[in-house]
Design a protein around this motif. Structure first.
Motif, PDB file in Angstrom:
ATOM      1  N   THR A   5       0.837  -1.192   0.000  1.00 44.03           N
ATOM      2  CA  THR A   5       0.000   0.000   0.000  1.00 44.03           C
ATOM      3  C   THR A   5       0.867   1.235   0.000  1.00 44.03           C
ATOM      4  O   THR A   5       2.066   1.187   0.180  1.00 44.03           O
ATOM      5  CB  THR A   5      -0.903   0.032   1.247  1.00 44.03           C
ATOM      6  OG1 THR A   5      -0.086   0.306   2.370  1.00 44.03           O
ATOM      7  CG2 THR A   5      -1.634  -1.273   1.429  1.00 44.03           C
ATOM      8  N   CYS A   6       0.186   2.385  -0.179  1.00 44.19           N
ATOM      9  CA  CYS A   6       0.909   3.647  -0.174  1.00 44.19           C
ATOM     10  C   CYS A   6       1.455   3.952   1.211  1.00 44.19           C
ATOM     11  O   CYS A   6       2.353   4.764   1.362  1.00 44.19           O
ATOM     12  CB  CYS A   6      -0.011   4.782  -0.621  1.00 44.19           C
ATOM     13  SG  CYS A   6      -1.428   5.019   0.456  1.00 44.19           S
ATOM     14  N   ALA A   7       0.927   3.348   2.228  1.00 44.45           N
ATOM     15  CA  ALA A   7       1.425   3.578   3.583  1.00 44.45           C
ATOM     16  C   ALA A   7       2.545   2.621   3.938  1.00 44.45           C
ATOM     17  O   ALA A   7       3.131   2.704   5.007  1.00 44.45           O
ATOM     18  CB  ALA A   7       0.288   3.444   4.593  1.00 44.45           C
ATOM     19  N   ARG A  44      -0.631  12.652  -2.481  1.00 48.42           N
ATOM     20  CA  ARG A  44       0.683  13.167  -2.878  1.00 48.42           C
ATOM     21  C   ARG A  44       1.344  12.269  -3.915  1.00 48.42           C
ATOM     22  O   ARG A  44       2.003  12.752  -4.845  1.00 48.42           O
ATOM     23  CB  ARG A  44       1.576  13.301  -1.640  1.00 48.42           C
ATOM     24  CG  ARG A  44       1.189  14.455  -0.730  1.00 48.42           C
ATOM     25  CD  ARG A  44       2.068  14.492   0.502  1.00 48.42           C
ATOM     26  NE  ARG A  44       1.708  15.606   1.371  1.00 48.42           N
ATOM     27  CZ  ARG A  44       2.249  15.829   2.567  1.00 48.42           C
ATOM     28  NH1 ARG A  44       3.169  14.994   3.044  1.00 48.42           N
ATOM     29  NH2 ARG A  44       1.870  16.869   3.291  1.00 48.42           N
ATOM     30  N   THR A  45       1.191  10.954  -3.772  1.00 47.88           N
ATOM     31  CA  THR A  45       1.773  10.028  -4.752  1.00 47.88           C
ATOM     32  C   THR A  45       1.176  10.241  -6.130  1.00 47.88           C
ATOM     33  O   THR A  45       1.892  10.309  -7.145  1.00 47.88           O
ATOM     34  CB  THR A  45       1.546   8.574  -4.302  1.00 47.88           C
ATOM     35  OG1 THR A  45       2.152   8.375  -3.014  1.00 47.88           O
ATOM     36  CG2 THR A  45       2.131   7.600  -5.302  1.00 47.88           C
ATOM     37  N   VAL A  46      -0.152  10.361  -6.187  1.00 45.33           N
ATOM     38  CA  VAL A  46      -0.824  10.574  -7.474  1.00 45.33           C
ATOM     39  C   VAL A  46      -0.447  11.930  -8.060  1.00 45.33           C
ATOM     40  O   VAL A  46      -0.145  12.041  -9.258  1.00 45.33           O
ATOM     41  CB  VAL A  46      -2.351  10.450  -7.292  1.00 45.33           C
ATOM     42  CG1 VAL A  46      -3.080  10.921  -8.539  1.00 45.33           C
ATOM     43  CG2 VAL A  46      -2.741   9.017  -6.986  1.00 45.33           C
ATOM     44  N   ARG A  47      -0.447  12.980  -7.240  1.00 49.08           N
ATOM     45  CA  ARG A  47      -0.122  14.318  -7.747  1.00 49.08           C
ATOM     46  C   ARG A  47       1.321  14.374  -8.271  1.00 49.08           C
ATOM     47  O   ARG A  47       1.599  15.032  -9.278  1.00 49.08           O
ATOM     48  CB  ARG A  47      -0.307  15.350  -6.637  1.00 49.08           C
ATOM     49  CG  ARG A  47      -1.749  15.528  -6.219  1.00 49.08           C
ATOM     50  CD  ARG A  47      -2.551  16.273  -7.286  1.00 49.08           C
ATOM     51  NE  ARG A  47      -3.961  16.232  -7.009  1.00 49.08           N
ATOM     52  CZ  ARG A  47      -4.580  17.074  -6.184  1.00 49.08           C
ATOM     53  NH1 ARG A  47      -3.878  17.995  -5.554  1.00 49.08           N
ATOM     54  NH2 ARG A  47      -5.878  16.974  -5.986  1.00 49.08           N
ATOM     55  N   ARG A  48       2.226  13.696  -7.594  1.00 46.93           N
ATOM     56  CA  ARG A  48       3.619  13.703  -8.041  1.00 46.93           C
ATOM     57  C   ARG A  48       3.746  13.071  -9.426  1.00 46.93           C
ATOM     58  O   ARG A  48       4.461  13.581 -10.299  1.00 46.93           O
ATOM     59  CB  ARG A  48       4.497  12.961  -7.028  1.00 46.93           C
ATOM     60  CG  ARG A  48       5.985  13.028  -7.359  1.00 46.93           C
ATOM     61  CD  ARG A  48       6.838  12.458  -6.252  1.00 46.93           C
ATOM     62  NE  ARG A  48       6.558  11.060  -5.996  1.00 46.93           N
ATOM     63  CZ  ARG A  48       5.928  10.599  -4.923  1.00 46.93           C
ATOM     64  NH1 ARG A  48       5.517  11.447  -3.972  1.00 46.93           N
ATOM     65  NH2 ARG A  48       5.703   9.306  -4.766  1.00 46.93           N
ATOM     66  N   LEU A  67       2.346   3.607 -14.873  1.00 49.77           N
ATOM     67  CA  LEU A  67       2.775   3.550 -13.477  1.00 49.77           C
ATOM     68  C   LEU A  67       1.702   4.110 -12.555  1.00 49.77           C
ATOM     69  O   LEU A  67       1.443   3.559 -11.478  1.00 49.77           O
ATOM     70  CB  LEU A  67       4.091   4.332 -13.315  1.00 49.77           C
ATOM     71  CG  LEU A  67       4.742   4.319 -11.927  1.00 49.77           C
ATOM     72  CD1 LEU A  67       5.125   2.901 -11.520  1.00 49.77           C
ATOM     73  CD2 LEU A  67       5.968   5.234 -11.910  1.00 49.77           C
ATOM     74  N   LEU A  68       1.080   5.188 -12.972  1.00 54.16           N
ATOM     75  CA  LEU A  68       0.025   5.793 -12.154  1.00 54.16           C
ATOM     76  C   LEU A  68      -1.199   4.900 -12.080  1.00 54.16           C
ATOM     77  O   LEU A  68      -1.781   4.702 -11.003  1.00 54.16           O
ATOM     78  CB  LEU A  68      -0.345   7.165 -12.736  1.00 54.16           C
ATOM     79  CG  LEU A  68      -1.492   7.927 -12.073  1.00 54.16           C
ATOM     80  CD1 LEU A  68      -1.246   8.086 -10.579  1.00 54.16           C
ATOM     81  CD2 LEU A  68      -1.680   9.289 -12.723  1.00 54.16           C
ATOM     82  N   ARG A  69      -1.604   4.327 -13.213  1.00 56.52           N
ATOM     83  CA  ARG A  69      -2.791   3.470 -13.221  1.00 56.52           C
ATOM     84  C   ARG A  69      -2.608   2.228 -12.354  1.00 56.52           C
ATOM     85  O   ARG A  69      -3.570   1.736 -11.750  1.00 56.52           O
ATOM     86  CB  ARG A  69      -3.129   3.050 -14.653  1.00 56.52           C
ATOM     87  CG  ARG A  69      -3.678   4.141 -15.531  1.00 56.52           C
ATOM     88  CD  ARG A  69      -4.319   3.554 -16.776  1.00 56.52           C
ATOM     89  NE  ARG A  69      -3.361   2.763 -17.550  1.00 56.52           N
ATOM     90  CZ  ARG A  69      -2.688   3.215 -18.593  1.00 56.52           C
ATOM     91  NH1 ARG A  69      -2.840   4.474 -18.993  1.00 56.52           N
ATOM     92  NH2 ARG A  69      -1.857   2.434 -19.257  1.00 56.52           N
ATOM     93  N   CYS A  70      -1.393   1.703 -12.296  1.00 56.45           N
ATOM     94  CA  CYS A  70      -1.143   0.466 -11.556  1.00 56.45           C
ATOM     95  C   CYS A  70      -0.866   0.694 -10.077  1.00 56.45           C
ATOM     96  O   CYS A  70      -0.733  -0.282  -9.319  1.00 56.45           O
ATOM     97  CB  CYS A  70       0.038  -0.287 -12.181  1.00 56.45           C
ATOM     98  SG  CYS A  70      -0.261  -0.854 -13.868  1.00 56.45           S
ATOM     99  N   SER A  71      -0.760   1.938  -9.654  1.00 57.95           N
ATOM    100  CA  SER A  71      -0.402   2.211  -8.265  1.00 57.95           C
ATOM    101  C   SER A  71      -1.588   1.981  -7.325  1.00 57.95           C
ATOM    102  O   SER A  71      -2.752   2.117  -7.717  1.00 57.95           O
ATOM    103  CB  SER A  71       0.087   3.651  -8.116  1.00 57.95           C
ATOM    104  OG  SER A  71      -0.971   4.565  -8.355  1.00 57.95           O
ATOM    105  N   PHE A  72      -1.264   1.622  -6.100  1.00 58.05           N
ATOM    106  CA  PHE A  72      -2.299   1.448  -5.080  1.00 58.05           C
ATOM    107  C   PHE A  72      -2.996   2.769  -4.801  1.00 58.05           C
ATOM    108  O   PHE A  72      -4.206   2.816  -4.556  1.00 58.05           O
ATOM    109  CB  PHE A  72      -1.660   0.894  -3.812  1.00 58.05           C
ATOM    110  CG  PHE A  72      -2.623   0.775  -2.648  1.00 58.05           C
ATOM    111  CD1 PHE A  72      -3.449  -0.328  -2.522  1.00 58.05           C
ATOM    112  CD2 PHE A  72      -2.703   1.770  -1.698  1.00 58.05           C
ATOM    113  CE1 PHE A  72      -4.339  -0.431  -1.461  1.00 58.05           C
ATOM    114  CE2 PHE A  72      -3.580   1.677  -0.630  1.00 58.05           C
ATOM    115  CZ  PHE A  72      -4.403   0.567  -0.513  1.00 58.05           C
ATOM    116  N   LEU A  98      -7.977   6.081  -4.416  1.00 58.54           N
ATOM    117  CA  LEU A  98      -8.601   7.367  -4.717  1.00 58.54           C
ATOM    118  C   LEU A  98      -9.755   7.204  -5.697  1.00 58.54           C
ATOM    119  O   LEU A  98     -10.754   7.936  -5.612  1.00 58.54           O
ATOM    120  CB  LEU A  98      -7.566   8.334  -5.277  1.00 58.54           C
ATOM    121  CG  LEU A  98      -6.514   8.838  -4.288  1.00 58.54           C
ATOM    122  CD1 LEU A  98      -5.540   9.781  -4.984  1.00 58.54           C
ATOM    123  CD2 LEU A  98      -7.168   9.554  -3.114  1.00 58.54           C
ATOM    124  N   ALA A  99      -9.633   6.246  -6.626  1.00 59.54           N
ATOM    125  CA  ALA A  99     -10.727   5.988  -7.559  1.00 59.54           C
ATOM    126  C   ALA A  99     -11.950   5.448  -6.824  1.00 59.54           C
ATOM    127  O   ALA A  99     -13.080   5.887  -7.057  1.00 59.54           O
ATOM    128  CB  ALA A  99     -10.273   4.998  -8.634  1.00 59.54           C
TER     129      ALA A  99
END
Length: 561
Positions: free
Chosen positions: A5-7, A26-30, A53-58, A63-64
């Motif tokens: 996860t992102c955490a 922050r991960t998505v915005r970056r 990379l963005l689509r596959c991220s947790f 957020l979706a």
């Protein structure tokens, strides 16, 4: 390999209420910022890699799911009748978004009424399909914002109808400005966009996009295939439509540059647009065919009955406003149709629902309607219109009060609902007891009390995903939100103390997102209503804070206590 996860914790150990939203955002915005930088450098292969990379991220998945479970359609199911209304279902949806072999399900077809009395077809995807679209939209929106037309204002972040109307003013207010206007309307825009054009030109995953375009819909338990158009009702559909229509403004500028003195300007909001020109024949014989050829490449065509050429002295309606010159001076005011629609809705509420509502209930039912309409139209010359609406509103409420109190005199009704005690007319009002036991007065929103304020148009080149424009957007958000917040001391004071940000997710709090006031020391434990014990949160963040499994950031440091 364990999903992380992102955490930093494995996904099977994560609960919905323990997701670190601030880190996910922050991960998505970056990644979105990196996409914009790669586009500006012309590195399209890098853009594709970053999008994947963005689509596959947790972070994009959570957020979706957060978006589709907190918007207005969260209680509307697709053909599978599945809703993600619990934390467990939301987390399960996050896990399933990463599964391979995705196949979109057909849409559920419903119809909603249009202003002209006709019905607009609307397709409702399943919750899973909506979340999948929201996930891909996170990677597609930065591209659409970077390549979008400068004077396109519909379905774009940080842009609104007020920006489009202000651009119309800039294009037409001068004495030497263009005199002829082409009012354009695209016929069934969402339903007729060519699928092949979208699959060729939209920079996203082609297989997934084809799934959405060819999913079809079910109406009366019968399956219908879709050969053209985008899923109207899908989250990603507005951006697909914008991508299809972008490029028209650049084409017009190339064909009719400014130095030719033809004063050709385009202002577009979604599929409605106007084109100005100083020459009627040029507008009719060259520009309109040019627009028709541009649209034909995308499978679209202009609506014959709604596309007309008008002189500015005759005026035209655009987005609920009438734009017209009187003796050489441009005046923009609310359109007659918009006023009639408001009065019809208010009259319906008073006559039909007012029979079973108290004065307090009627005020609470009417206030959002009046406040929303007045806020939408308050950026133009609307003072006389607001006074006219206010007078008609007073007459309708007076008739309601006489019907409600048949045995009371006019003097009693006036003193009960309108008088301030000294014979002066006040807004329609009533009194009630609040939570603390105090008697408070609740007033109806009067249009004449809404201040008329000129809207400051957004810069055409401004991109909310470009770090270079961040200070500009911060100033606009702060000014807009302070202007929108109700005139209550504690609410505005809290918002300023927090710099407009929610301490849980770090996102802006405004009228669109909504807000809840949270007590740091709960009222049940003796907490008071002083500023040092209050904090503004998003409604969903407020729910998360009260969940037993919450382990997010502490709210006291965010408030400086």
């Amino acid at each position: 390999m364990t999903a992380i996860t992102c955490a930093g914790a494995p996904i099977h150990d994560t609960t919905w209420h323990s997701v670190n939203w601030r880190k996910a955002i922050r991960t998505v915005r970056r990644l979105q910022v990196r996409i914009v930088k790669a586009m500006k450098a012309g590195r399209w292969n890098k853009v594709k890699v970053l999008q994947r990379l963005l689509r596959c991220s947790f972070s994009s998945r959570v957020l979706a799911v957060k978006r589709v479970t907190e918007n207005q359609g969260k209680q509307t199911a697709g053909i599978d009748n599945v809703l993600w209304d619990t934390a467990e279902k939301k987390l399960q949806g996050v896990k399933e978004l990463n599964n391979r072999g995705y196949r979109a399900q057909p849409l559920r077809r419903v119809y909603i009424p249009k202003k002209n009395g006709k019905l607009r077809p609307l397709g409702i995807p399943t919750m899973f399909d909506r979340a999948k679209q929201a996930q891909h939209l996170l990677a597609l929106e930065p591209v659409a914002e970077t390549t979008g037309d400068p004077n396109s204002y519909g379905f774009r972040r940080e842009r609104s109808c007020a920006d489009a109307i202000e651009q119309c003013f800039h294009a037409l207010y001068r004495k030497e400005a263009a005199e002829w206007v082409l009012e354009g309307d695209i016929q069934a825009c969402f339903d007729k966009i060519d699928h092949d054009w979208l699959l060729t030109h939209v920079p996203t995953d082609k297989k997934t996009l084809q799934q959405w375009l060819k999913a079809g819909y079910i109406e009366r338990q019968i399956f219908h295939q879709t050969e053209a158009g985008t899923p109207q009702g899908g989250i990603i559909s507005p951006v697909l439509a914008n991508l299809a229509l972008d490029g028209l403004e650049a084409l017009l500028k190339k064909q009719y540059p400014r130095h030719k003195g033809l004063k050709v300007h385009l202002v577009r909001y979604a599929d409605d647009f106007i084109i100005t020109c100083s020459n009627r024949q040029l507008l009719e014989q060259e520009i309109r065919p040019l627009v028709e050829r541009f649209l034909a490449q995308r499978g679209l065509q202009l609506s014959p009955e709604k596309t007309v050429i008008t002189h500015i002295n005759e005026g035209f309606d655009f987005l609920g406003f009438t734009i017209r010159k009187f003796k050489g001076k441009l005046i923009i005011k609310p359109s007659v149709k918009s006023q009639q629609t408001l009065l019809k809705k208010v009259r319906s509420v008073i006559k039909e629902e007012g029979k079973n509502l108290s004065a307090l209930g009627l005020i609470r039912r009417l206030n959002p309607i009046l406040q929303g309409w007045c806020n939408y139209h308050r950026h133009v010359a609307a003072s006389r219109t607001f006074k006219r609406i206010d007078d008609q509103l007073y007459r309708m409420l007076w008739r309601w009060a006489k019907a409600r109190h048949r045995n009371k005199s006019h003097r009693w009704i006036y003193q009960q609902y309108v008088s301030d005690g000294q014979g002066r007319r006040q807004p329609f009002q009533t009194s009630t007891v609040d939570e603390t036991g105090k008697r408070v007065t609740v007033e109806l929103t009067r249009p004449t009390q809404i201040p008329i304020r000129r809207h400051i148009k957004i810069y055409g080149a401004a991109n909310p995903y470009d770090p270079a424009w961040e200070p500009y957007f911060e100033q606009r958000r702060f000014r807009k939100t302070v202007d929108e917040l109700p005139q209550r001391f504690k609410l505005r004071a809290l918002w300023r103390l927090q710099r407009g940000l929610c301490p849980v997710c770090g996102e802006l709090i405004n009228r669109t997102t909504g807000w809840n006031i949270h007590h740091l020391l709960w009222r049940v434990y003796g907490g008071d209503d002083e500023l040092d014990n209050l904090v503004l949160l998003h409604p969903a963040c407020h729910t998360q804070v009260h969940h037993p499994g919450y382990n997010g950031p502490s709210l006291r440091p965010a408030m400086g206590v």
